[in-house]
Motif scaffolding. Structure first.
Motif, short mmCIF file in Angstrom:
data_model
loop_
_atom_site.label_atom_id
_atom_site.label_comp_id
_atom_site.label_asym_id
_atom_site.label_seq_id
_atom_site.Cartn_x
_atom_site.Cartn_y
_atom_site.Cartn_z
N UNK A 119 -11.68 11.76 6.97
CA UNK A 119 -11.27 11.28 5.83
C UNK A 119 -11.58 9.96 5.83
N UNK A 120 -11.65 9.19 6.67
CA UNK A 120 -11.74 7.64 6.92
C UNK A 120 -13.17 7.41 6.88
N UNK A 121 -14.00 8.08 7.72
CA UNK A 121 -15.45 7.83 7.93
C UNK A 121 -16.43 8.81 7.75
N UNK A 122 -16.05 10.07 7.21
CA UNK A 122 -16.97 11.07 6.84
C UNK A 122 -17.69 11.76 7.71
N UNK A 123 -16.92 11.75 8.91
CA UNK A 123 -17.57 12.51 10.15
C UNK A 123 -16.62 12.65 11.43
N UNK A 133 0.82 -1.05 -0.05
CA UNK A 133 0.10 0.02 0.05
C UNK A 133 0.97 1.21 -0.09
N UNK A 134 0.73 2.05 -1.05
CA UNK A 134 1.58 3.30 -1.18
C UNK A 134 1.49 4.14 0.02
N UNK A 135 2.57 4.76 0.51
CA UNK A 135 2.39 5.83 1.63
C UNK A 135 1.43 6.91 1.33
N UNK A 136 0.56 7.39 2.57
CA UNK A 136 -0.28 8.14 2.29
C UNK A 136 -1.68 7.73 1.86
N UNK A 137 -1.71 6.52 1.60
CA UNK A 137 -3.19 5.88 1.11
C UNK A 137 -3.80 5.25 2.24
N UNK A 138 -5.23 5.21 2.22
CA UNK A 138 -5.70 4.65 3.24
C UNK A 138 -7.06 3.76 2.53
N UNK A 139 -7.07 2.70 3.28
CA UNK A 139 -8.09 1.61 2.66
C UNK A 139 -8.78 0.98 3.86
N UNK A 140 -10.02 0.20 3.77
CA UNK A 140 -10.76 -0.55 4.64
C UNK A 140 -9.97 -1.71 4.97
N UNK A 141 -10.00 -1.98 6.34
CA UNK A 141 -9.35 -3.35 6.70
C UNK A 141 -10.00 -4.29 6.04
N UNK A 153 -12.47 -0.42 10.44
CA UNK A 153 -11.28 -0.20 10.81
C UNK A 153 -10.43 0.28 9.47
N UNK A 154 -9.90 1.22 9.48
CA UNK A 154 -9.46 2.01 8.34
C UNK A 154 -7.61 1.89 8.52
N UNK A 155 -6.99 1.26 7.47
CA UNK A 155 -5.54 1.27 7.47
C UNK A 155 -5.05 2.26 6.76
N UNK A 156 -4.15 3.12 7.48
CA UNK A 156 -3.51 4.18 6.72
C UNK A 156 -1.82 3.94 6.64
N UNK A 157 -1.30 4.03 5.52
CA UNK A 157 -0.03 3.70 5.33
C UNK A 157 0.83 4.96 5.43
N UNK A 158 1.47 5.10 6.66
CA UNK A 158 2.63 6.12 6.89
C UNK A 158 3.82 5.88 6.35
N UNK A 159 4.41 4.59 6.28
CA UNK A 159 5.59 4.34 5.59
C UNK A 159 5.15 3.02 4.61
N UNK A 160 5.95 2.97 3.59
CA UNK A 160 5.53 1.71 2.73
C UNK A 160 6.74 1.26 2.05
N UNK A 161 7.06 -0.04 2.14
CA UNK A 161 8.32 -0.67 1.64
C UNK A 161 9.46 -0.92 2.44
N UNK A 162 10.79 -1.29 1.77
CA UNK A 162 11.77 -1.34 2.70
C UNK A 162 12.68 -0.36 2.43
#
Length: 244
Positions: free
Chosen positions: A206-210, A164-172, A178-187
């Motif tokens: 941003x994740x839940x709209x409220x 998941x690219x850094x900065x993106x968020x996706x539902x678990x 639960x929403x996953x937020x990538x603050x870092x990505x890769x090695x």
């Protein structure tokens, strides 16, 4: 993670066992750099899950001249949690620093089979029953009766991701609560201390709209029970304070 939990608790991934009778009323979190141990009196307690017998290991160590928490995971899952009671207001800044030895080759935040991270930080929020449907309330009540815990509601997971690219968020992949937020990505930054600062309120909106309800817990976790891989992570002090 948590692929072995019964389906009813799997649907509440990252929410299970994150609240208890006693909570910290103060916004400050116990600083790892100032602890003498990680026992029950430290303010951080074990976060463990049903059906997962192999746990990650957490210990206080000195790393690069600073006392931090080191976690080692090798096919298991568990965490450490600080229970709090905090109204986030209009802005709430969460700041921490961390380092990982590696990312998981099979890690993928979009897939149940890849829902493992060498390092993550949970932020759990109070459940809002007036916004939940009948079946969700019934499901939660069944879990609470089964495990003797009052479950929180939505959660943010700040992760050191693989794909998941850094900065993106996706539902678990187990639950959209639960929403996953990538603050870092890769090695690329593995083996290097990285400092992160996030506005919890902005991320929740941003994740839940409220606007977010009160916080009930913040946890650190390194888990590898889905991928079966291993990694070491180091967590520095975590601070939380009102934003500007």
């Amino acid at each position: 993670m948590l692929q072995n939990i019964p389906a009813i608790t799997g649907l509440l991934l990252a929410c299970t066992l994150l609240t208890a009778n006693g909570v910290q009323a103060a916004p400050g979190l116990p600083a790892f750099s100032e602890l003498s141990s990680l026992d029950a009196e430290s303010g951080w307690e074990p976060l463990e899950f049903p059906k997962i017998e192999q746990h990650s290991r957490y210990q206080l160590v000195t790393e690069d001249g600073q006392q931090v928490v080191r976690s080692d995971t090798n096919g298991g899952a568990s965490g450490l949690i600080a229970r709090i009671a905090l109204d986030p207001g209009d802005s709430l800044s969460l700041r921490w620093r961390w380092k990982v030895s590696n990312v998981f080759e099979q890690g993928d935040a979009r897939e149940k089979s890849g829902d493992d991270y060498p390092a993550r930080i949970y932020v759990a929020f109070e459940f809002q029953p007036d916004k939940a449907g009948f079946f969700e309330r019934a499901k939660r009540k069944a879990v609470e009766v089964l495990f003797g815990e009052t479950l929180p509601g939505n959660a943010l997971n700040y992760i050191w991701a693989n794909k998941l690219p850094a900065g993106e968020m996706v539902p678990n992949p187990y639950t959209d609560r639960t929403v996953m937020i990538a603050t870092q990505s890769g090695s690329a930054q593995a083996g290097t201390w990285v400092t992160v600062e996030r506005d919890i309120v902005a991320d929740y909106r941003a994740a839940f709209g409220e606007n977010p309800p009160p916080l009930v817990g913040i946890a650190i976790m390194s888990d590898s029970d889905n991928t079966g891989e291993k990694a070491t992570a180091w967590y520095g002090d975590i601070t939380i304070e009102p934003g500007p």
